[in-house]
Design an enzyme around this catalytic site. Structure first.
Site, mmCIF file in Angstrom:
data_model
loop_
_atom_site.group_PDB
_atom_site.id
_atom_site.type_symbol
_atom_site.label_atom_id
_atom_site.label_comp_id
_atom_site.label_asym_id
_atom_site.label_seq_id
_atom_site.Cartn_x
_atom_site.Cartn_y
_atom_site.Cartn_z
ATOM 1 N N GLY A 1 0.837 -1.191 0.000
ATOM 2 C CA GLY A 1 0.000 0.000 0.000
ATOM 3 C C GLY A 1 0.869 1.237 0.000
ATOM 4 N N GLY B 1 0.862 5.704 1.176
ATOM 5 C CA GLY B 1 0.227 6.833 1.842
ATOM 6 C C GLY B 1 1.025 8.081 1.596
ATOM 7 N N GLY B 2 0.698 9.136 2.300
ATOM 8 C CA GLY B 2 1.360 10.395 2.075
ATOM 9 C C GLY B 2 2.838 10.355 2.428
ATOM 10 N N MET B 3 3.234 9.486 3.379
ATOM 11 C CA MET B 3 4.625 9.431 3.806
ATOM 12 C C MET B 3 5.470 8.528 2.919
ATOM 13 S SD MET B 3 4.906 11.462 6.306
ATOM 14 C CE MET B 3 6.516 10.989 6.880
ATOM 15 N N GLY B 4 4.874 7.624 2.167
ATOM 16 C CA GLY B 4 5.655 6.727 1.336
ATOM 17 C C GLY B 4 4.923 5.432 1.079
ATOM 18 N N VAL C 1 4.548 1.030 1.491
ATOM 19 C CA VAL C 1 4.756 -0.125 2.349
ATOM 20 C C VAL C 1 4.841 -1.348 1.457
ATOM 21 C CG1 VAL C 1 3.902 -1.506 4.269
ATOM 22 C CG2 VAL C 1 3.491 0.955 4.238
ATOM 23 N N LYS D 1 8.411 -0.165 5.470
ATOM 24 C CA LYS D 1 7.807 1.136 5.193
ATOM 25 C C LYS D 1 8.908 2.082 4.741
ATOM 26 C CE LYS D 1 4.766 4.587 7.381
ATOM 27 N NZ LYS D 1 4.030 4.890 8.639
ATOM 28 N N ASP E 1 -3.875 9.841 16.588
ATOM 29 C CA ASP E 1 -4.474 9.591 15.274
ATOM 30 C C ASP E 1 -5.162 8.232 15.258
ATOM 31 O OD1 ASP E 1 -5.177 10.242 12.680
ATOM 32 O OD2 ASP E 1 -3.326 9.468 11.800
#
Length: 893
Positions: A19, A21-24, A26, A41, A134
C-alpha cells in the site's frame, strides 16, 4: 518512486507492494538474515528532504521501538540505504478495521473484543508516556491474533500541537484515508474537542477517539458527521451523538453508557485511563444479555467508582460461573470466559534462571487450580497454588527456590525442582519430598498416570525417569547421533500415559523442534519443526506450541500420533525463555493459562559515586548485560528483541552515543566481555543448542568463530587484565554452576576455578590476577566471596547481608557489588590484599531490574571507580496470568 521485486534495502529484499500513503510506500519484503517475511515502510525520496516529514517518520520509529505489546504493531529495525529511509515491521495478515466497516457494523462480541484489545494497547502506550493522536479505523489492523494498533507517526511529543487555522481547515479529511503530507494532525471525525480547539492533547484524547471507533463499529456510522470539515468540527464541539440503540437496537445499554462517557466534551468527565475503559468493557462481556447493569454516570459529573465496580463484578461473575461449569462440563461447552490472576499482594512472579525472564505456571489436569511461583522483593521464591473459584492464592510451605512446577495426573500433587533436587508436594498439606538430585540447570518434568515422572536433570542430557514414590533415576531418552542432538528438555505426556513430547536441541539449528518418544523406547521421533519451546497435548485433540511469541493450536491424531491440518493462532505475546520454557499450560477440561514475559524495562544511565545522574547510553529497553571497553570508548550491551525474545549484542560508541548491531543470529547472543586492548569481544551463544563462547573482532572486519565449546551452558564474565584468562560460569554435573577459566594461549582445556556445594557465578579476577571475586548461594542466599587464584581452599565472605555481581576497580584497591536490597556497595581493599578488606559502604540505590541472575549483569564501573553505568529499572505494572475457560472457542474467532 516505486520499487520492483528484488530491490534491496540493507538485508531486506522487496517482494511486492502492499500500500501507499502520504509518507511513502509499504512493501512485503524478506529478511534475508532470518529468512522471515516482514513489512518495510519506505519514506518517499521526494519528501525525504523535508525535515518535518522525515522527523515524523523517525519519531514513529522511536516511539514504537519503545513499546512492547501484543496489540501494537512493533518495529524490527530502522535504517537508511541509498538515501532511502525505512522502518521494518512485522508483516500482518488481515484487513484494516476501516476496510471491514465498509461491509457494515460488527457483531457485539467482536466490538467488545477489538475495543478491549485497543484499550489495552493504549494503556501500554499511555503508561510509557505516548499519546497516539491519530486513532481511527484505518490505523487498526484486524489479524487472526487480534487487533493491532498502527501508525504512531503523529504520536505526541512534549508541547502543544497549536490551534487549527482556518486556512488549514480545508485540508482536513472527512473520510478516513491515511493522513497525508500537510494534513492537520489527525482525522477530523476522531479528533477530540480539545484537539480541535488547539489545546494540548493527552491520553484522554485517545479515549475520545476510541469511543468514536466503538460507536462506528457498533452502528456502522460515525457519531459526528457533516458536509464539510467545518460542519463536522461544529458537531463535535456542540452536538451530542444519538444513542447506540437508536441506530442499532441490539446494542446493550451498558455499552451505550461506556461510549457516552468516552465522548464527554470535558475530558475530566471521560474515563481517566484506558485501563478503566478496558475494565468497563469486560463488564459488557459478562452482562451483554442483561438489562440489570449498574447505572452509569450522567453526562454531568463523572463517577470514579464505576471501573472498580466493573472489574470486581467481572471477577465475581467469572468465579460464580466456575462451579456450575465444572459440574456440567460434560453436557456441552460453556461460553468463552476469560479472567486474570495477579501476583499475591506485595509479590512478583518469579522466572527460572534464564536470559529472558518469564513467569512459571502450571494448570492442574482437572482445570480447577493454577500453580505459579512468586516472591517478595527481597524474599526467596515460593510455590503458590490458586483455586480458580477462590479469591486468594495459597503458599505451599517448604517450597523455597522452586522452578518448573508440574502436576500429578490426579491434580493432588505438584512436582518441582529446588536447590539441586527434584521434589513433590501434596497440595492438601505436608512437607515436600525429595525424589532425586537435579541441579539448578534442570529443564522441566512431567507425571504419567502410572506414577512415572520423566524429567530433565540438566540442560545437556537426555531425559530420565523415576517413580513418583522415589527410587533410582534411569535413562528415558537417548540422543540421535545422525541429528547431532545434544539436549532433551521439557517433557509432556499424551493421554495414554506412555508417549510424551519433549524439546530437542541440536548443534544444527534445523534439527531444533518438538519430538515424540515413549516409555517403552528411548528413541525419539521429530514431530514439530521450526520451534524451540515446549509443547502440550490437550483435549479435544490439539497440540499447543509456540511459533515465536504466538501460541498455536494444531489438530493431532492420537491414533496415528501425527499432526493434521494447519495450526491456528489462539494467543499472542506468550512468555518464553532461551532455555525452551514456554509460559502456557492447559488442562484436559478446556482451561488454558498463559502469561506475557516479565519484560523488565531499563535504561543505561551514568551515575557518580553519590548517585547523581549524568546522562545515559542508548534508549530504554530490556538489557540483559553490558560491559565498558577497557579504553572506555565503547559499551557492549545485550538488548532483547521483544519480537523473538532473544538477545543480540550491540556496540555503543560513547563519544557519539551511536549503536551498532554486533551480532545478528536469530538465537541468543549475550554476556559480551572485552579483551584488555579493547580489540576483541567474546560472547555466549546457544546457536549449537548448548551455550558456547564465540569470539569476534570489535571492528567487525573478521568473521566470528567458536572459542570455547562444551557439553554444558557457558556464561562469559571476565577477561583478565593481563589477557591470559577468560573467566566463565559453567553448569556443573552435580550442583548448579561452577566458575571456570580458559587460558587464551590454548595451552590447556578450561580449568575449574571455583566449586561450591551450590552455585557460584559472576566470577571476576582482580587486576593483579591474585584473587577471584564471585557470588555464591552456598550459605542459603547469594553472598559475595573472595578467594585466592589459583584456589588454595581459603575464602572470605565480603558481603554481610546478601550480594552479587562483584567488580574490581582497575588498581585493585576497591571492590564493588550489588547488595540484595539493590544498593551499590563499595569495599576498600588496602594494599590490594583481598583478605584484608574494609567494612562495606553504601554508595547509592541502583534500582536495577533483576539481581542474582547468573545470566544477567546490571552495572559497570569506569577504571577510576568514579562513574557507574547502571541498568536503571523503569517501573511498570506486572502482567497477570491470563486464564481462558473453554479455550477451543478461540479457534472459531
Amino acid at each position: 518512486m516505486n520499487f520492483e521485486p528484488g530491490a534491496r534495502f540493507g538485508p531486506y529484499e522487496i517482494v511486492a507492494a502492499i500500500g501507499a500513503g502520504g509518507m511513502g510506500q509499504v512493501y512485503r519484503a524478506r529478511d534475508t538474515r532470518l529468512d522471515r517475511s516482514v513489512a518495510v515502510k519506505l519514506l518517499s525520496p521526494d519528501i525525504a528532504g523535508d525535515l518535518d516529514s522525515r522527523g515524523r517518520f523517525e519519531r514513529e520509529a522511536r516511539v514504537v521501538a519503545g513499546l512492547d505489546h501484543p496489540h501494537i504493531c512493533g518495529i524490527f529495525d530502522v535504517g537508511e540505504s541509498g538515501g532511502t529511509h525505512f522502518i521494518v515491521m512485522p508483516l500482518l495478515e488481515g484487513q484494516t478495521l476501516a476496510a471491514r466497516l465498509e461491509k457494515g457494523y460488527l457483531p457485539l462480541d467482536q466490538v467488545v473484543r477489538i475495543a478491549s484489545e485497543i484499550a489495552d494497547a493504549l494503556d501500554a502506550a499511555h503508561r510509557s508516556g505516548v499519546v497516539h493522536r491519530d486513532l481511527k479505523p484505518a490505523n487498526i489492523m484486524l489479524t487472526r491474533s487480534g487487533a493491532k494498533l498502527l501508525d504512531f507517526g503523529l504520536a505526541k511529543l512534549k508541547g502543544p500541537a497549536g490551534p487549527i487555522s482556518m486556512s488549514a481547515m480545508a485540508q482536513l479529511a472527512t473520510d478516513a484515508p491515511d493522513t497525508a503530507r500537510g494534513v492537520i494532525l489527525g482525522t477530523v471525525q476522531y479528533m477530540s474537542p480539545e484537539q480541535l480547539e488547539g489545546k494540548d492533547p493527552d491520553s484522554r484524547s485517545d479515549i475520545w477517539a476510541l469511543g468514536a471507533v466503538i460507536y462506528e463499529m457498533t452502528t456502522g456510522t460515525r457519531p459526528f458527521n457533516g458536509d464539510s470539515p467545518a460542519s463536522v468540527i461544529g458537531a463535535i464541539l456542540k452536538d451530542e451523538p444519538s444513542q447506540l440503540a437508536e441506530r442499532q437496537p441490539p446494542a446493550p445499554p451498558m455499552l451505550d453508557r461506556i461510549v457516552s462517557r468516552c465522548l464527554m466534551k470535558d475530558r475530566n468527565e471521560r474515563w481517566q485511563s484506558a485501563a478503566d475503559l478496558r475494565q468497563a468493557l469486560a463488564w459488557v462481556t459478562l452482562n451483554s444479555g442483561s438489562q440489570k447493569a449498574p447505572v452509569a454516570p450522567s453526562r454531568g459529573k463523572a463517577r470514579h467508582y464505576l471501573p472498580h465496580a466493573a472489574a470486581l463484578g467481572a471477577v465475581i461473575g467469572a468465579l460464580a460461573m466456575l462451579p456450575g461449569w465444572w459440574a456440567h462440563r460434560r453436557e456441552g461447552p460453556p461460553a468463552l470466559l476469560q479472567l486474570t490472576i495477579p501476583p499475591p499482594p506485595g509479590m512478583t512472579f518469579s522466572s527460572p534462571p534464564a536470559s529472558v525472564v518469564t513467569p512459571q505456571i502450571a494448570t492442574s489436569p482437572d482445570g480447577r487450580q493454577v500453580a505459579f511461583i512468586a516472591q517478595a522483593p527481597r524474599g526467596r521464591p515460593g510455590l503458590w497454588m490458586r483455586q480458580l473459584d477462590a479469591a486468594d492464592a495459597q503458599l505451599l510451605r517448604g517450597t523455597e527456590d522452586p522452578t518448573y512446577p508440574f502436576w500429578s495426573p490426579d491434580s493432588r500433587s505438584i512436582g518441582f525442582f529446588a536447590r539441586g533436587k527434584l521434589n513433590v508436594i501434596d497440595v492438601a498439606g505436608g512437607p515436600a519430598r525429595t525424589l532425586s538430585d537435579s541441579p539448578l540447570d534442570s529443564r522441566g518434568g512431567a507425571w504419567a498416570q502410572d506414577g512415572t515422572i520423566v524429567f530433565s536433570p540438566m540442560g545437556f542430557t537426555g531425559l530420565f525417569r523415576i517413580p513418583a514414590t522415589g527410587g533410582t533415576a534411569v535413562t528415558a531418552t537417548e540422543f540421535e547421533p545422525s541429528r547431532e542432538e545434544n539436549s532433551h528438555r521439557f517433557p509432556s505426556f499424551l493421554p495414554d500415559g506412555r508417549h510424551f513430547l519433549f524439546v530437542t536441541r541440536s548443534t544444527q539449528q534445523r534439527n531444533w523442534g518438538v519430538s515424540l518418544a515413549s516409555l517403552d523406547s528411548p528413541a525419539g521421533q521429530p514431530l514439530i519443526g521450526n520451534t524451540e519451546w515446549a509443547a502440550q497435548y490437550v483435549a479435544p485433540g490439539y497440540l499447543l506450541f509456540l511459533r515465536g511469541p504466538t501460541l498455536m493450536a494444531q489438530p493431532f491424531d492420537l491414533d496415528r500420533l501425527a499432526t493434521t491440518g494447519e495450526p491456528v493462532a489462539i494467543a499472542n505475546d506468550v512468555g518464553m525463555t532461551s532455555t525452551g520454557y514456554a509460559t502456557f499450560s492447559a488442562s484436559q477440561t478446556g482451561v488454558l493459562a498463559y502469561a506475557r514475559p516479565i519484560g523488565i524495562q531499563g535504561e543505561l544511565r551514568w551515575f557518580d559515586r553519590s548517585g547523581t545522574p549524568a546522562g545515559s547510553v542508548g534508549t530504554a529497553g530490556e538489557y540483559l548485560d553490558f560491559e565498558i571497553s577497557p579504553d572506555e570508548r565503547s559499551v557492549a550491551a545485550t538488548r532483547l528483541d521483544p519480537q523473538i525474545s532473544t538477545g543480540d549484542v550491540w556496540l555503543f560508541d560513547l563519544a557519539r552515543n551511536v549503536p551498532t548491531r554486533f551480532t545478528v543470529d536469530s538465537k541468543n547472543d549475550a554476556s559480551a566481555i572485552w579483551s584488555p586492548d579493547s580489540s576483541t569481544v567474546v560472547f555466549r551463544t546457544n546457536r549449537r543448542g548448548m551455550t558456547d563462547l564465540f569470539q569476534k573482532r570489535a571492528s567487525g572486519t573478521e568473521p566470528e568463530k567458536a572459542l570455547v565449546e562444551a557439553n554444558a551452558n557457558l556464561i562469559s564474565s571476565d577477561w583478565s587484565a593481563d589477557g591470559k584468562w577468560i573467566v566463565f560460569t559453567r553448569t556443573a554435573s552435580t550442583t548448579g554452576f561452577d566458575i571456570y577459566v580458559w587460558p587464551t594461549d590454548g595451552s590447556s582445556k578450561p580449568q575449574l576455578a571455583v566449586h561450591t556445594t551450590q552455585n557460584a557465578m559472576h566470577g571476576r579476577l582482580s587486576p593483579n590476577g591474585r584473587w577471584m571475586a564471585y557470588a555464591s548461594d552456598e550459605s542459603g542466599e547469594l553472598q559475595v566471596w573472595v578467594e585466592p587464584f589459583p584456589a588454595t581452599g581459603e575464602k572470605r565472605q565480603v558481603s554481610p547481608d546478601g550480594g552479587s555481581e562483584p567488580r574490581w576497580r582497575r588498581d585493585g584497591h576497591e571492590l564493588f557489588y550489588l547488595a540484595a536490597n539493590e544498593q551499590l556497595m563499595s569495599v576498600a581493599i588496602p594494599g590490594g590484599n583481598a583478605f584484608n578488606f574494609g567494612v562495606p559502604q553504601r554508595l547509592f540505590d541502583a534500582r536495577v531490574p533483576l539481581t542474582g541472575n547468573p545470566y544477567r549483569s546490571n552495572y559497570a564501573v569506569t577504571a577510576d571507580g568514579k562513574r557507574f553505568l547502571v541498568n536503571t529499572r523503569i517501573d511498570a505494572v506486572p502482567a497477570p496470568i491470563n486464564v481462558v475457560i473453554n479455550w477451543p472457542a478461540l479457534l472459531k474467532q
